[in-house]
Design a protein around this motif. Structure first.
Motif, PDB file in Angstrom:
ATOM      1  N   GLY A  13       0.818  -1.217   0.000  1.00  9.98           N
ATOM      2  CA  GLY A  13       0.000   0.000   0.000  1.00  9.98           C
ATOM      3  C   GLY A  13       0.846   1.259   0.000  1.00  9.98           C
ATOM      4  N   VAL A  33      -6.278   3.799   2.888  1.00  9.24           N
ATOM      5  CA  VAL A  33      -7.015   3.354   4.074  1.00  9.24           C
ATOM      6  C   VAL A  33      -6.295   2.163   4.676  1.00  9.24           C
ATOM      7  CG1 VAL A  33      -9.257   2.618   4.956  1.00  9.24           C
ATOM      8  CG2 VAL A  33      -9.121   3.832   2.776  1.00  9.24           C
ATOM      9  N   GLU A  34      -6.033   2.214   5.952  1.00  4.61           N
ATOM     10  CA  GLU A  34      -5.409   1.047   6.606  1.00  4.61           C
ATOM     11  C   GLU A  34      -5.957   0.882   8.001  1.00  4.61           C
ATOM     12  OE1 GLU A  34      -1.221   1.132   7.598  1.00  4.61           O
ATOM     13  OE2 GLU A  34      -1.221   3.319   7.725  1.00  4.61           O
ATOM     14  N   SER A  35      -5.824  -0.332   8.511  1.00  6.40           N
ATOM     15  CA  SER A  35      -6.364  -0.612   9.830  1.00  6.40           C
ATOM     16  C   SER A  35      -5.256  -1.116  10.744  1.00  6.40           C
ATOM     17  CB  SER A  35      -7.467  -1.669   9.693  1.00  6.40           C
ATOM     18  OG  SER A  35      -7.687  -2.276  10.937  1.00  6.40           O
ATOM     19  N   GLY A  39      -3.487  -4.835  11.078  1.00  5.76           N
ATOM     20  CA  GLY A  39      -2.017  -4.916  10.985  1.00  5.76           C
ATOM     21  C   GLY A  39      -1.556  -5.454   9.638  1.00  5.76           C
ATOM     22  N   VAL A  43       6.290  -9.578   7.561  1.00  8.44           N
ATOM     23  CA  VAL A  43       7.525 -10.157   7.034  1.00  8.44           C
ATOM     24  C   VAL A  43       7.838  -9.452   5.707  1.00  8.44           C
ATOM     25  CG1 VAL A  43       7.516 -12.429   8.137  1.00  8.44           C
ATOM     26  CG2 VAL A  43       6.085 -12.026   6.127  1.00  8.44           C
ATOM     27  N   THR A 211      -4.717  -5.202   0.236  1.00 10.74           N
ATOM     28  CA  THR A 211      -5.206  -5.713   1.520  1.00 10.74           C
ATOM     29  C   THR A 211      -4.599  -7.064   1.896  1.00 10.74           C
ATOM     30  OG1 THR A 211      -7.124  -6.681   0.413  1.00 10.74           O
ATOM     31  CG2 THR A 211      -7.417  -4.479   1.386  1.00 10.74           C
ATOM     32  N   PHE A 213      -3.208 -11.094   1.560  1.00 10.30           N
ATOM     33  CA  PHE A 213      -3.646 -12.372   0.983  1.00 10.30           C
ATOM     34  C   PHE A 213      -5.154 -12.429   0.694  1.00 10.30           C
ATOM     35  CE2 PHE A 213       0.188 -14.224   3.233  1.00 10.30           C
ATOM     36  CZ  PHE A 213       0.859 -14.527   2.065  1.00 10.30           C
ATOM     37  N   LEU A 216      -9.322  -8.148  -0.460  1.00 15.51           N
ATOM     38  CA  LEU A 216     -10.685  -7.711  -0.106  1.00 15.51           C
ATOM     39  C   LEU A 216     -11.484  -7.214  -1.322  1.00 15.51           C
ATOM     40  CD1 LEU A 216     -12.806  -6.963   2.059  1.00 15.51           C
ATOM     41  CD2 LEU A 216     -11.525  -4.881   2.497  1.00 15.51           C
ATOM     42  N   ILE A 307       2.035 -18.163   9.422  1.00 13.77           N
ATOM     43  CA  ILE A 307       1.414 -17.535   8.246  1.00 13.77           C
ATOM     44  C   ILE A 307       1.069 -18.639   7.244  1.00 13.77           C
ATOM     45  CG2 ILE A 307       1.764 -15.860   6.363  1.00 13.77           C
ATOM     46  CD1 ILE A 307       4.070 -14.676   8.144  1.00 13.77           C
ATOM     47  N   PRO A 334       8.794 -16.918  -0.537  1.00 15.96           N
ATOM     48  CA  PRO A 334       9.854 -15.896  -0.411  1.00 15.96           C
ATOM     49  C   PRO A 334      11.256 -16.326  -0.832  1.00 15.96           C
ATOM     50  CG  PRO A 334       9.187 -16.717   1.754  1.00 15.96           C
ATOM     51  CD  PRO A 334       8.356 -17.453   0.762  1.00 15.96           C
TER      52      PRO A 334
END
Ligand code: FAD
Length: 493
Positions: A13, A33-35, A39, A43, A211, A213, A216, A307, A334
């Motif tokens: 983002g 927009v973030e929450s 969180g 990683v 957003t 994995f 959204l 995760i 990764p």
């Protein structure tokens, strides 16, 4: 297309917001927009050299960047136990030898090896020599033979904070809140607004889904589909935990193969980042946890985090007025630290095809076609690491040798096996030297070398190799240690 809304404030983002604002500027208003309650994935701390281009475009000063993100230098990845237990090789950002027209250096080296040369491929690679010596400085080389390409390791949360500060400084508006639902235009099906739990709505023209994995917008709202690649890349889980730093900070990432996956060790200034990536078809989460904790060699700092993921890619990464960037667009595990790069390259692609006058089908099709090729090329490179192993000690490694490989990869491996030829499509992120190091490092040895080497006499070939062997070593003695270099940069910030 004036109002751009970025949903999510992780690395994807904030990097998307920063790059779009920096390059497109006044032509767009960006709201992110973030929450905090949700969180970020927390990683994503190792990068590859194109990250330096991002920093350049964003006008980032390297010294403050290193200081504020607790970053270190990355010259290579050291792959341990991947081919066999106890064996290791490096995939460096450099290249063995030197660049040569028509016939790569490694052909000459292959020929000399067949005639009894003892030196290994990496003996001619400055990145390898500096990594092993734990040294680094920016070399202002006039001769490309002495270049030392590098990337960074950094603290993921500090990096997101750094980008946030930068973006807000350029005028990106940040909204804190949890998106509870997404509304759509009736006729087009395009996304109209993000609705927050506190009752506010954020309207937009173009939405960037960052957003994570869940995807959204691209997935939960638009159902853009997902190509599941777990038959090729079966790791589907990771356990991550930070640990205390080592006394000397290595300028490379370690990738240590275990029974059903591998472990990363990413050295930062203040701690190590560690994680065990594994396939839950072969071991349980508890076993994976125990393996990680038993292989930490410094004291853990904090609780391990589990995760879960499915390797693959979003079938349409741009769908209607939503572009998925970051984990919402797909994830290839990764292994070669490509995810942050994929964020960067998605935004560059979007900027090039930016729908200033409205979204066209052709721009969307082009964006999706390029993204597909990029993901597939990286996928092949990752699969290469697994499929060539020679390990007999676990079902996981044995099974990885019997994957049904993509034709594109089979073709590349066959060419190399035949006479050391390397093919690289123009858009391929990984250079020939990367394919070379991993193919050879994993045990694929060419049966022959390029015939053009015969245009050099054996004496001339030996003299060239001896000279390169010497030239590559010369700078090492005068390089500062990696820690001394980082400290000098921090002091100058
Ligand atoms: P996230 O960090 O998950 O961010 C999602 C954002 O969306 C958050 O801000 C969250 O709050 C927000 N959000 C979600 N739902 C809502 C909602 N309803 N309302 C409001 N906000 C919402 N990449 C590399 O390049 N190098 C690596 O070494 C590397 N290692 C990795 C190791 C593992 C195990 C994994 C899983 C990934 C790794 N990656 C790596 C990938 C890297 O972590 C990601 O590409 C990067 O962090 C970007 O994540 P993101 O921003 O897409 O998602």
């Amino acid at each position: 297309m004036k109002r751009v809304v970025v949903a999510g404030g992780g690395t994807a983002g904030w990097l998307a917001a920063a790059l779009l604002k920096k390059v497109i500027g006044e032509a767009v208003n960006i709201t992110l927009v973030e929450s905090e309650a949700i969180g970020t994935v927390g990683v994503g701390e190792a990068t590859i050299p194109p990250i330096r281009l991002v920093n350049q475009v964003l006008g980032i000063d390297e010294a403050t960047f290193l200081r504020d993100t607790k970053a270190t230098i990355k010259l290579a990845i050291r792959f341990e136990n991947w081919k066999q237990q106890g064996q290791h090789y490096y995939h460096t950002f450099g290249a063995p030898g030197k660049s040569m027209a028509f016939c790569h250096f490694h052909h000459f080296w292959l020929k000399a090896r067949q005639q009894g040369l003892k030196h290994d491929l990496w003996d001619y690679d400055l990145n390898y020599l500096a990594a092993e010596a734990g040294k680094f400085a920016r070399i202002n080389a006039k001769d490309p033979v002495l270049e030392l390409p590098f990337a960074y390791h950094f603290d993921a949360s500090l990096y997101a904070q750094y980008l946030r500060k930068l973006s807000e400084g350029m005028g990106v508006r940040r909204v804190e809140g949890k998106i509870s639902h997404v509304s759509r235009h009736k006729l087009s099906g395009n996304v109209k607004a993000l609705h927050l739990e506190n009752g506010h709505a954020i309207d937009g023209d173009l939405f960037i889904d960052c957003t994570g994995f869940r995807g959204l917008l691209i997935n939960e709202t638009l159902g853009a589909g997902y190509d599941d690649w777990s038959h090729l890349l079966p790791c589907d889980s990771a356990i991550a935990v930070p640990s205390e730093r080592h006394e000397n900070t290595a300028p490379f990432t370690r990738s240590i193969a275990h029974d059903a996956g591998w472990q990363w060790r990413i050295p930062l200034q203040h701690r190590n980042g560690n994680g065990h990536v594994y396939s839950s078809r072969y071991i349980s989460d508890n076993q994976a946890h125990d393996t990680l904790m038993a292989n930490l060699d410094t004291k853990p700092l904090g609780d391990p985090k589990l995760i879960k993921f499915t390797t693959g890619r979003r079938r349409q990464q741009w769908y209607k007025n939503v572009v998925a960037v970051g984990l919402s667009s797909g994830f290839l595990e990764p292994l070669e630290s490509t995810s942050i790069h994929l964020i960067q390259s998605a935004i560059v692609r979007l900027i090039k095809l930016f729908p200033h006058q409205g979204i066209s089908d052709s721009a969307v099709a082009e964006y999706n076609a390029q993204s597909k090729v990029e993901f597939e090329q990286i996928r092949d490179f990752l699969v290469l690491h697994y499929c060539l192993n020679e390990r007999e000690d676990s079902d996981f490694w044995r099974d990885m040798r019997h994957l049904t490989l993509p034709d594109s990869l089979v073709h590349k491996m066959a060419l190399f096996k035949q006479n050391g030829n390397l093919v690289r499509e123009q858009s391929d992120l990984f250079l020939e030297s990367s394919w070379l190091q991993v193919m050879y490092g994993q045990g694929l040895v060419p049966e022959d070398y390029h015939g053009l080497t015969n245009s050099f006499s054996d004496e001339k070939t030996q003299a060239m190799l001896a000279s390169l062997y010497k030239i590559k070593r010369e700078p090492i003695a005068s390089l500062p240690t990696h820690d001394a270099y980082i400290q000098s940069m921090i002091d100058s910030a």
